[in-house]
Design a protein around this motif. Structure first.
Motif, PDB file in Angstrom:
ATOM      1  N   LYS A 171       0.831  -1.214   0.000  1.00  0.00           N
ATOM      2  CA  LYS A 171       0.000   0.000   0.000  1.00  0.00           C
ATOM      3  C   LYS A 171       0.862   1.260   0.000  1.00  0.00           C
ATOM      4  CE  LYS A 171      -4.173  -1.917   2.150  1.00  0.00           C
ATOM      5  NZ  LYS A 171      -3.933  -3.255   1.617  1.00  0.00           N
TER       6      LYS A 171
ATOM      7  N   ARG B 121       1.180   4.101  -3.093  1.00  0.00           N
ATOM      8  CA  ARG B 121       0.913   5.527  -2.868  1.00  0.00           C
ATOM      9  C   ARG B 121       2.113   6.387  -3.250  1.00  0.00           C
ATOM     10  NH1 ARG B 121      -2.143   9.165  -3.793  1.00  0.00           N
ATOM     11  NH2 ARG B 121      -2.532  10.795  -2.259  1.00  0.00           N
TER      12      ARG B 121
ATOM     13  N   THR C 297       2.495   7.615  -6.819  1.00  0.00           N
ATOM     14  CA  THR C 297       1.556   8.609  -7.333  1.00  0.00           C
ATOM     15  C   THR C 297       2.257   9.809  -7.944  1.00  0.00           C
ATOM     16  OG1 THR C 297      -0.020   7.966  -5.615  1.00  0.00           O
ATOM     17  CG2 THR C 297      -0.441  10.022  -6.758  1.00  0.00           C
TER      18      THR C 297
ATOM     19  N   GLY D 132      -5.375   5.079  10.802  1.00  0.00           N
ATOM     20  CA  GLY D 132      -6.686   5.673  10.572  1.00  0.00           C
ATOM     21  C   GLY D 132      -6.600   7.154  10.256  1.00  0.00           C
ATOM     22  N   LYS D 133      -5.468   7.781  10.612  1.00  0.00           N
ATOM     23  CA  LYS D 133      -5.255   9.198  10.316  1.00  0.00           C
ATOM     24  C   LYS D 133      -4.289   9.341   9.145  1.00  0.00           C
ATOM     25  CE  LYS D 133      -7.560  10.766  13.936  1.00  0.00           C
ATOM     26  NZ  LYS D 133      -8.789  11.567  13.806  1.00  0.00           N
ATOM     27  N   PRO D 134      -4.402  10.427   8.366  1.00  0.00           N
ATOM     28  CA  PRO D 134      -3.503  10.630   7.228  1.00  0.00           C
ATOM     29  C   PRO D 134      -2.132  11.127   7.680  1.00  0.00           C
ATOM     30  CG  PRO D 134      -5.035  12.463   7.390  1.00  0.00           C
ATOM     31  CD  PRO D 134      -5.442  11.481   8.454  1.00  0.00           C
TER      32      PRO D 134
ATOM     33  N   THR E 157      -0.219  12.278   0.479  1.00  0.00           N
ATOM     34  CA  THR E 157      -0.786  11.990   1.785  1.00  0.00           C
ATOM     35  C   THR E 157      -1.006  10.485   1.875  1.00  0.00           C
ATOM     36  OG1 THR E 157      -1.869  14.133   1.906  1.00  0.00           O
ATOM     37  CG2 THR E 157      -2.729  12.388   3.341  1.00  0.00           C
ATOM     38  N   LEU E 158      -0.378   9.905   2.858  1.00  0.00           N
ATOM     39  CA  LEU E 158      -0.451   8.453   3.049  1.00  0.00           C
ATOM     40  C   LEU E 158      -1.656   8.148   3.924  1.00  0.00           C
ATOM     41  CD1 LEU E 158       1.198   5.883   2.400  1.00  0.00           C
ATOM     42  CD2 LEU E 158       2.348   6.218   4.587  1.00  0.00           C
ATOM     43  N   SER E 159      -2.586   7.403   3.374  1.00  0.00           N
ATOM     44  CA  SER E 159      -3.762   7.004   4.142  1.00  0.00           C
ATOM     45  C   SER E 159      -3.421   5.730   4.909  1.00  0.00           C
ATOM     46  CB  SER E 159      -4.940   6.751   3.193  1.00  0.00           C
ATOM     47  OG  SER E 159      -6.033   6.269   3.915  1.00  0.00           O
ATOM     48  N   THR E 160      -3.594   5.765   6.227  1.00  0.00           N
ATOM     49  CA  THR E 160      -3.244   4.602   7.040  1.00  0.00           C
ATOM     50  C   THR E 160      -4.472   3.804   7.461  1.00  0.00           C
ATOM     51  OG1 THR E 160      -3.347   5.826   9.128  1.00  0.00           O
ATOM     52  CG2 THR E 160      -1.248   5.863   7.936  1.00  0.00           C
ATOM     53  N   ASP E 161      -5.648   4.248   7.065  1.00  0.00           N
ATOM     54  CA  ASP E 161      -6.852   3.574   7.550  1.00  0.00           C
ATOM     55  C   ASP E 161      -7.018   2.176   6.989  1.00  0.00           C
ATOM     56  OD1 ASP E 161      -7.392   4.472   5.026  1.00  0.00           O
ATOM     57  OD2 ASP E 161      -9.262   5.484   5.530  1.00  0.00           O
ATOM     58  N   ALA E 162      -6.346   1.861   5.885  1.00  0.00           N
ATOM     59  CA  ALA E 162      -6.462   0.531   5.294  1.00  0.00           C
ATOM     60  C   ALA E 162      -5.309  -0.384   5.724  1.00  0.00           C
ATOM     61  CB  ALA E 162      -6.487   0.631   3.765  1.00  0.00           C
TER      62      ALA E 162
END
Length: 201
Positions: A58, A62, A65, A181-183, A193-198
């Motif tokens: 993941k 990202r 990108t 869960g927070k960026p 911006t790395l999304s950590t929610d997944a």
């Protein structure tokens, strides 16, 4: 994590580091395992958990990108922390592609950690302390400008922390920790911006 004692003795014609490096280069490491040099020993780490690999995938997706063409993301790349004569194999390393493309094809020399723009380590249960302490200090001493530690086993709960502005004393001046869960914003040259929610825990 299992440590293989390679020894501290010096060969007649070389330094202990040269001996360790030659041994590391000649090792027949089982597929999926990693061999690193730390504290004068060669350390073997077993293949990580599937969740560990899922997070790495993941993050890599990202990072691509906005990644400039002259940079590339590498897995299983040995990096030499020259001031400490340590050799680590991070989960992900972002480096100028030219350094890898022009490397000597006859040897498996590690690259200098100071050439990395970003190093990513994802903790496993057996190595979390090393990633938080030894590798944190080593990457700072080695001049790695961005160290991203993704720690599923942090006592505060699963966290992703970006360390920036390395010091020669083995610390980073700044840290930006976020719970899963927070960026988490990665600065230039990534600007993502790395999304950590997944991220699986």
């Amino acid at each position: 994590m299992a440590a293989a004692m390679v020894g501290h003795h010096q060969e007649p014609e070389g330094r202990p580091w040269d001996y360790l490096l030659r041994t590391w280069q000649e090792l027949d490491v089982p597929e999926g395992w990693r061999a690193e040099i730390d504290e004068g020993h060669i350390v073997l780490a077993p293949p990580p958990h599937a969740h560990h690999n899922g997070i790495a995938a993941k993050v890599q997706r990202r990072l691509y990108t906005n990644l400039p063409d002259e940079l590339e993301i590498y897995q299983t790349l040995g990096v030499h922390v020259t001031p400490l004569d340590k050799l680590y194999v991070p989960d992900l390393v972002v480096m100028p592609a030219e350094l890898i493309d022009t490397a000597d094809s006859e040897t498996s020399d590690p690259v200098d950690a100071s050439e990395a723009l970003l190093i990513v380590e994802i903790t496993s249960k057996g190595n979390a302390r090393e990633d938080r302490t030894k590798k944190y200090r080593a990457y700072a001493r080695g001049g790695v400008p961005l160290y991203l530690l993704i720690d599923r086993f942090d006592t505060r709960g699963a966290m992703a922390t970006l360390f920036t502005e390395p010091n020669e004393d083995g610390t980073y001046k700044r840290s930006d920790p976020v719970p899963f869960g927070k960026p988490l914003v990665l600065p230039a040259p990534f600007d993502v911006t790395l999304s950590t929610d997944a991220f699986p825990v």
